[in-house]
Design an enzyme around this catalytic site. Sequence first.
Site, PDB file in Angstrom:
ATOM      1  N   ASP A   1     -12.527 -30.938  19.473  1.00 13.74           N
ATOM      2  CA  ASP A   1     -11.075 -31.139  19.391  1.00 13.74           C
ATOM      3  C   ASP A   1     -10.336 -29.825  19.228  1.00 13.74           C
ATOM      4  OD1 ASP A   1     -11.400 -33.866  19.601  1.00 13.74           O
ATOM      5  OD2 ASP A   1     -11.236 -34.240  17.449  1.00 13.74           O
TER       6      ASP A   1
ATOM      7  N   ASP B   1     -17.455 -33.324  16.897  1.00 15.03           N
ATOM      8  CA  ASP B   1     -16.171 -33.937  17.229  1.00 15.03           C
ATOM      9  C   ASP B   1     -15.014 -33.008  16.887  1.00 15.03           C
ATOM     10  OD1 ASP B   1     -14.629 -36.311  18.073  1.00 15.03           O
ATOM     11  OD2 ASP B   1     -13.997 -36.380  15.988  1.00 15.03           O
TER      12      ASP B   1
ATOM     13  N   ASP C   1     -15.843 -42.242  20.604  1.00 21.23           N
ATOM     14  CA  ASP C   1     -17.077 -41.839  19.932  1.00 21.23           C
ATOM     15  C   ASP C   1     -17.098 -42.305  18.477  1.00 21.23           C
ATOM     16  OD1 ASP C   1     -15.424 -40.011  18.673  1.00 21.23           O
ATOM     17  OD2 ASP C   1     -16.204 -38.275  19.730  1.00 21.23           O
ATOM     18  N   GLY C   2     -15.928 -42.315  17.849  1.00 22.64           N
ATOM     19  CA  GLY C   2     -15.852 -42.815  16.482  1.00 22.64           C
ATOM     20  C   GLY C   2     -16.148 -44.304  16.411  1.00 22.64           C
TER      21      GLY C   2
ATOM     22  N   ASP D   1     -12.271 -39.190  22.246  1.00 19.62           N
ATOM     23  CA  ASP D   1     -12.402 -38.825  20.839  1.00 19.62           C
ATOM     24  C   ASP D   1     -12.358 -40.068  19.962  1.00 19.62           C
ATOM     25  OD1 ASP D   1     -12.523 -37.352  18.486  1.00 19.62           O
ATOM     26  OD2 ASP D   1     -10.352 -37.149  18.387  1.00 19.62           O
TER      27      ASP D   1
ATOM     28  N   SER E   1     -22.998 -39.471  11.883  1.00 23.55           N
ATOM     29  CA  SER E   1     -23.817 -38.323  11.486  1.00 23.55           C
ATOM     30  C   SER E   1     -22.932 -37.118  11.188  1.00 23.55           C
ATOM     31  CB  SER E   1     -24.813 -37.954  12.601  1.00 23.55           C
ATOM     32  OG  SER E   1     -24.135 -37.513  13.768  1.00 23.55           O
TER      33      SER E   1
END
Length: 220
Positions: free
Chosen positions: A73, A69, A51-52, A48, A62
């Site tokens: 979660d 995301d 990806d950020g 998590d 995006s």
Amino acid sequence: MARTITVYLYIPNIIGYIRILMNIFAFAICFSDRKLFSLLYFISFVCDALDGWFARKFNQVSTFGAVLDMVTDRISTACLLVILSQVYRPGFVFMSLLALDIASHWLQMYSTFLVGKASHKDVKDSTSWLFRAYYRHRMFMAYCCVACEALYITLFLLANNQTENITEVLVGAAQQSLLNSILLGFLLFGWAIKQSINVIQMKTAADLCVLYDINKKQKD
């Protein structure tokens, strides 16, 4: 059409798809192999953050990625809380945490788009210093999130049967050693802050929705 496909194939979004597949497999084996489940769940959770980082690194931020995301979660945490509600007594504790988590984040995301903000993490106009600190400082947010998920995984690993009393399990684990007491205290503190943030977030987002309606009626 080509641009749409390009967004779907952004690196952070591909990581999101991998997280989903990893979680599906993890929950499929959660009772047959608890250690592997916990490992896969935690790896998915760590991704998590990745990806950020990739989104910012390659300029691939995006709206779809942000929603993907958050949905990943929330569903992951929800599934784990449902499992814990079946393992521990009283089970309503975990179901209440599930309801708070979903309501808080859904309201926050909805109110963000309602008022035209670019990100649900834009809370600089909030009157709560704790809420602002949570979204402003990445390390603080990371601690709260990791502590929360790690506590849930720990509880799942500690449970021996389906009628466990959550208080007895925590006290028993803490009494085994000083290190256990410190670690559990560290996790519980971060978990408590995270739940406080959820309550503040839910109330703040609800207020924004109400103010939107009031302003809309005044204009009419």
